[in-house]
Design a protein around this motif. Structure first.
Motif, PDB file in Angstrom:
ATOM      1  N   VAL A 103      13.174  53.326  -0.692  1.00 37.48           N
ATOM      2  CA  VAL A 103      14.313  53.882  -1.266  1.00 37.48           C
ATOM      3  C   VAL A 103      14.064  54.107  -2.861  1.00 37.48           C
ATOM      4  N   GLY A 104      13.153  53.430  -3.376  1.00 43.40           N
ATOM      5  CA  GLY A 104      12.886  54.221  -4.803  1.00 43.40           C
ATOM      6  C   GLY A 104      13.570  53.214  -5.898  1.00 43.40           C
ATOM      7  N   VAL A 105      13.836  51.800  -5.646  1.00 40.47           N
ATOM      8  CA  VAL A 105      14.291  50.980  -6.623  1.00 40.47           C
ATOM      9  C   VAL A 105      13.460  49.927  -6.909  1.00 40.47           C
ATOM     10  N   PRO A 106      13.390  49.186  -7.736  1.00 40.42           N
ATOM     11  CA  PRO A 106      12.625  48.115  -8.038  1.00 40.42           C
ATOM     12  C   PRO A 106      12.725  46.782  -6.874  1.00 40.42           C
ATOM     13  N   PHE A 107      11.863  46.210  -6.802  1.00 41.98           N
ATOM     14  CA  PHE A 107      11.990  44.974  -5.701  1.00 41.98           C
ATOM     15  C   PHE A 107      13.118  43.783  -6.369  1.00 41.98           C
ATOM     16  N   ASP A 108      13.927  43.369  -5.547  1.00 39.90           N
ATOM     17  CA  ASP A 108      14.840  42.453  -5.933  1.00 39.90           C
ATOM     18  C   ASP A 108      14.461  41.217  -5.071  1.00 39.90           C
ATOM     19  N   PRO A 109      14.060  40.293  -5.740  1.00 38.85           N
ATOM     20  CA  PRO A 109      13.542  38.865  -5.013  1.00 38.85           C
ATOM     21  C   PRO A 109      14.829  38.384  -4.173  1.00 38.85           C
ATOM     22  N   ARG A 110      16.114  38.862  -4.559  1.00 44.33           N
ATOM     23  CA  ARG A 110      17.248  38.179  -3.818  1.00 44.33           C
ATOM     24  C   ARG A 110      17.264  38.738  -2.381  1.00 44.33           C
ATOM     25  N   ALA A 111      16.581  39.711  -2.175  1.00 41.97           N
ATOM     26  CA  ALA A 111      16.335  40.155  -0.839  1.00 41.97           C
ATOM     27  C   ALA A 111      15.813  39.536   0.290  1.00 41.97           C
TER      28      ALA A 111
END
Length: 202
Positions: free
Chosen positions: A139-147
């Protein structure tokens, strides 16, 4: 004299109108509020509209979740679809619809430059973090641990799987078809080519 590009200009204008209408509805639903850069449209059967989506939003990342076709059949036979998915009323027609839908996806991928990535449900279950990091990269976004803790999101999800998205990730739906092999027999010859293509077996 009519311009040779007139037809394309008209088509482009119509596509722009469709895009603007869609985004207007998204804004009305609050999906583009604040600093939001993305929202997800996970409407079932979106894949049959892949060509139109690719024309209206040519740069949008298209994540195609796939899973064992027989598990898809179990899910289709276990839910009442309110969005017009009447193909799920009989096992054989549901199987044929899945095969035809995949053929349509393959066609659009051949003739269009789509920003497309297939993700296997089983990979999410087996290695959630690695699979989701791959999706975030795509997708081109930084990884978010909340996922990885989606069950903590208090936002209501208007989906048939609402009860599931409020739970932690589980694996009880993986290969659930094994409990229903006898009932699924009529779908096996229909789905065999798709299982081979996707790399699944019984």
């Amino acid at each position: 004299m009519r311009s040779p590009n007139c037809g394309w200009a008209t088509s482009a204008t119509r596509l722009d109108s469709l895009r603007d209408f869609y985004l207007q509805r998204a804004r009305q639903r609050g999906l583009l509020a604040g600093e939001a850069r993305f929202f997800t449209d996970k409407m079932p059967l979106n894949e049959v509209h892949l060509g139109l989506i690719g024309l209206i939003f040519p740069r949008s990342p298209l994540v195609h979740m796939i899973r064992h076709p027989l598990d898809i059949m179990v899910s289709a036979m276990s839910n009442f679809f309110t969005h017009g998915g009447f193909c799920g009323s009989q096992l054989e027609t549901a199987a044929e619809h899945l095969v035809l839908s995949n053929s349509l996806v393959a066609h659009y991928r051949r003739v269009m430059e789509l920003n497309y990535r297939a993700v296997r449900y089983e990979d999410v279950v087996d290695d959630q973090e690695a699979t989701m990091r791959g999706v975030f990269d795509f997708v081109g976004v930084p990884f978010d641990p909340r996922a990885l803790s989606f069950e903590e999101n208090v936002r209501y999800a208007r989906t048939a799987s609402y009860a599931q998205v409020t739970e932690k990730l589980y694996d009880r739906s993986r290969y659930r078809y094994r409990h229903y092999l006898k009932q699924l027999e009529p779908a096996l010859p229909i789905l065999k080519p798709l299982m081979d293509e996707w790399g699944y077996e019984v």
